[in-house]
Motif scaffolding. Structure first.
Motif, mmCIF file in Angstrom:
data_model
loop_
_atom_site.group_PDB
_atom_site.id
_atom_site.type_symbol
_atom_site.label_atom_id
_atom_site.label_comp_id
_atom_site.label_asym_id
_atom_site.label_seq_id
_atom_site.Cartn_x
_atom_site.Cartn_y
_atom_site.Cartn_z
ATOM 1 N N GLY A 175 0.818 -1.215 0.000
ATOM 2 C CA GLY A 175 0.000 0.000 0.000
ATOM 3 C C GLY A 175 0.847 1.258 0.000
ATOM 4 N N PHE A 176 1.980 1.214 -0.716
ATOM 5 C CA PHE A 176 2.879 2.365 -0.768
ATOM 6 C C PHE A 176 2.115 3.611 -1.227
ATOM 7 N N GLY A 177 2.161 4.660 -0.422
ATOM 8 C CA GLY A 177 1.502 5.920 -0.750
ATOM 9 C C GLY A 177 0.204 6.162 -0.017
ATOM 10 N N VAL A 178 -0.388 5.099 0.556
ATOM 11 C CA VAL A 178 -1.704 5.243 1.160
ATOM 12 C C VAL A 178 -1.671 6.041 2.459
ATOM 13 N N ASP A 179 -0.485 6.140 3.085
ATOM 14 C CA ASP A 179 -0.371 6.852 4.358
ATOM 15 C C ASP A 179 -0.130 8.353 4.196
ATOM 16 N N ALA A 180 -0.144 8.861 2.987
ATOM 17 C CA ALA A 180 0.128 10.285 2.773
ATOM 18 C C ALA A 180 -0.858 11.153 3.549
ATOM 19 N N HIS A 181 -2.123 10.700 3.629
ATOM 20 C CA HIS A 181 -3.125 11.514 4.333
ATOM 21 C C HIS A 181 -2.911 11.499 5.840
ATOM 22 N N HIS A 182 -1.996 10.644 6.329
ATOM 23 C CA HIS A 182 -1.617 10.652 7.747
ATOM 24 C C HIS A 182 -0.260 11.313 7.964
ATOM 25 N N GLN A 188 10.863 9.859 2.222
ATOM 26 C CA GLN A 188 11.552 9.325 3.400
ATOM 27 C C GLN A 188 11.331 7.820 3.551
ATOM 28 N N VAL A 189 10.181 7.317 3.112
ATOM 29 C CA VAL A 189 9.979 5.866 3.088
ATOM 30 C C VAL A 189 11.028 5.215 2.193
ATOM 31 N N LEU A 190 11.247 5.804 1.019
ATOM 32 C CA LEU A 190 12.244 5.258 0.094
ATOM 33 C C LEU A 190 13.648 5.366 0.671
ATOM 34 N N GLU A 191 13.923 6.467 1.356
ATOM 35 C CA GLU A 191 15.225 6.603 2.026
ATOM 36 C C GLU A 191 15.419 5.494 3.059
ATOM 37 N N ASN A 192 14.355 5.187 3.798
ATOM 38 C CA ASN A 192 14.439 4.137 4.817
ATOM 39 C C ASN A 192 14.648 2.765 4.180
ATOM 40 N N ILE A 193 13.954 2.504 3.071
ATOM 41 C CA ILE A 193 14.128 1.223 2.386
ATOM 42 C C ILE A 193 15.557 1.093 1.872
ATOM 43 N N ALA A 194 16.102 2.187 1.345
ATOM 44 C CA ALA A 194 17.489 2.163 0.876
ATOM 45 C C ALA A 194 18.450 1.855 2.022
ATOM 46 N N ALA A 195 18.202 2.456 3.187
ATOM 47 C CA ALA A 195 19.055 2.194 4.350
ATOM 48 C C ALA A 195 18.937 0.738 4.793
ATOM 49 N N LEU A 262 -6.671 11.654 -3.447
ATOM 50 C CA LEU A 262 -5.923 10.411 -3.332
ATOM 51 C C LEU A 262 -5.093 10.176 -4.589
ATOM 52 N N PHE A 263 -4.115 9.307 -4.473
ATOM 53 C CA PHE A 263 -3.330 8.921 -5.639
ATOM 54 C C PHE A 263 -3.132 7.407 -5.623
ATOM 55 N N VAL A 264 -4.193 6.692 -6.011
ATOM 56 C CA VAL A 264 -4.092 5.256 -6.192
ATOM 57 C C VAL A 264 -3.175 5.007 -7.383
ATOM 58 N N ASN A 265 -2.236 4.043 -7.226
ATOM 59 C CA ASN A 265 -1.258 3.822 -8.287
ATOM 60 C C ASN A 265 -0.695 2.411 -8.181
ATOM 61 N N PRO A 266 -0.013 1.923 -9.233
ATOM 62 C CA PRO A 266 0.470 0.537 -9.234
ATOM 63 C C PRO A 266 1.425 0.189 -8.097
ATOM 64 N N LEU A 267 2.132 1.184 -7.530
ATOM 65 C CA LEU A 267 3.047 0.885 -6.430
ATOM 66 C C LEU A 267 2.304 0.386 -5.190
ATOM 67 N N MET A 268 1.014 0.703 -5.087
ATOM 68 C CA MET A 268 0.234 0.250 -3.943
ATOM 69 C C MET A 268 0.037 -1.262 -3.922
ATOM 70 N N SER A 269 0.207 -1.908 -5.062
ATOM 71 C CA SER A 269 -0.009 -3.356 -5.127
ATOM 72 C C SER A 269 1.271 -4.145 -4.908
ATOM 73 N N LEU A 270 2.364 -3.471 -4.527
ATOM 74 C CA LEU A 270 3.640 -4.145 -4.298
ATOM 75 C C LEU A 270 3.805 -4.554 -2.838
ATOM 76 N N TYR A 271 4.237 -5.782 -2.619
ATOM 77 C CA TYR A 271 4.698 -6.236 -1.317
ATOM 78 C C TYR A 271 6.183 -5.882 -1.188
#
Length: 319
Positions: A175-182, A188-195, A262-271
């Motif tokens: 659900g990448f991106g779904v937490d933007a409204h929170h 920063q999520v991507l930065e954390n994944i890179a780390a 909202l911005f529903v997008n294909p990245l939301m379907s990635l585990y």
């Protein structure tokens, strides 16, 4: 070392036989793990479902409590409230011919939740745990511009971080991106994944496709759940299911999101998959919530920690 053609999630679970798939953040989070769990069931694995519940479990009959803070919810479980995702899932599983018990934990602090997890692990001789977050809150280490709603996610993470007797422990975020409204900044999520990649704790990603049996069943399960919980449908899983269907943009699956963009997008379907101990080791405040008994304590400890740090500057995508 894996080959490129290997699926990182299922390769790590290949030797596991009794797998617990648990929702980290409460409520409908367990639905986010459904495609993964179904695929494991279709491979002949024993799969058990668990959920940190937002429902008032105190109303369940005594015989459904199999250990302190651990209830076994079935399709017949009675609770006098419309919002009961664990029972909703149990009924869907039963109707589709799958094992239909969904274990539920009340919203507690880390200590009682850890004990309840331990009781469940021992009850079924679990040899792998997959903790699933619908969204990306669980990937926040604490110094980001916004943490979303981390209390339940990090309580679950802390509860399982010391279960060394379980051979395989993973965290899966979808659900990448779904937490933007929170207030989560996804750069920063991507930065954390890179780390986490640099630490060796990022295990890779795979997609939930509507062309697969599991993807189609997930869409059906979410649709049924939305119909059966019309007053409080899941925004997160509704958005993930929309992404799996191929929708994109300002897509609203419930009236609860009207008035927001909202911005529903294909990245939301990635585990996105991670080593659980490795992810836990990067959290800056996990030690502060270790001795908590109640969720209110978790909330106050995180708030106290936030007052002690200068958050990283949020950034927009450069293109």
């Amino acid at each position: 070392m894996l080959s490129l053609h290997s699926n990182p999630v299922f390769t790590r679970l290949a030797d596991s036989e009794r797998i617990l798939v648990a929702g980290a953040g409460g409520g409908f989070d367990i639905y986010s793990g459904l495609p993964l769990a179904l695929s494991l069931l279709h491979q002949g694995k024993e799969v058990y479902f668990a959920s940190l519940s937002f429902s008032d479990l105190a109303g369940l009959p005594l015989d459904e409590w199999v250990a302190p803070d651990l209830a076994a919810v079935t399709p017949e479980s009675f609770l006098n409230q419309a919002y009961f995702p664990e029972r909703t899932l149990a009924r869907w599983l039963s109707g589709n011919g799958y094992p239909s018990t969904v274990y539920a934990f009340p919203r507690t602090g880390v200590r009682p939740l850890r004990a309840a997890y331990q009781a469940l692990i021992e009850r079924h001789h679990i040899d792998a745990v997959v903790l699933v977050d619908g969204g990306t809150d669980i990937l926040m280490r604490g110094d980001e511009a916004g943490l979303g709603t981390p209390e339940e996610d990090l309580t679950s993470l802390a509860a399982l971080a010391v279960s060394d007797e379980v051979a395989v422990r993973m965290v899966v975020s979808v659900g990448f991106g779904v937490d933007a409204h929170h207030g989560v900044n996804h750069v920063q999520v991507l930065e954390n994944i890179a780390a986490l990649e640099r630490d060796g704790a990022y295990l890779g990603a795979c997609s939930i496709s509507r062309s697969t049996r599991e993807g189609a069943l997930f869409i059906d399960a979410v649709t049924r759940a939305q119909e059966q919980t019309p007053e409080h449908p899941s925004i997160v899983n509704g958005s993930i299911a929309a992404a799996v269907r191929g929708e994109c943009g300002d897509v609203h699956v419930t009236e609860r999101t009207r008035g927001s963009e909202l911005f529903v997008n294909p990245l939301m379907s990635l585990y996105f998959a991670f080593d659980l101990p490795g992810l836990a080791a990067r959290c800056l405040y996990l030690d502060r919530i270790e001795d908590t008994e109640r969720m209110t304590q978790v909330h106050s400890r995180i708030a106290e920690f936030r007052r002690s740090v200068t958050p990283r500057q949020a950034r927009r995508y450069p293109h």
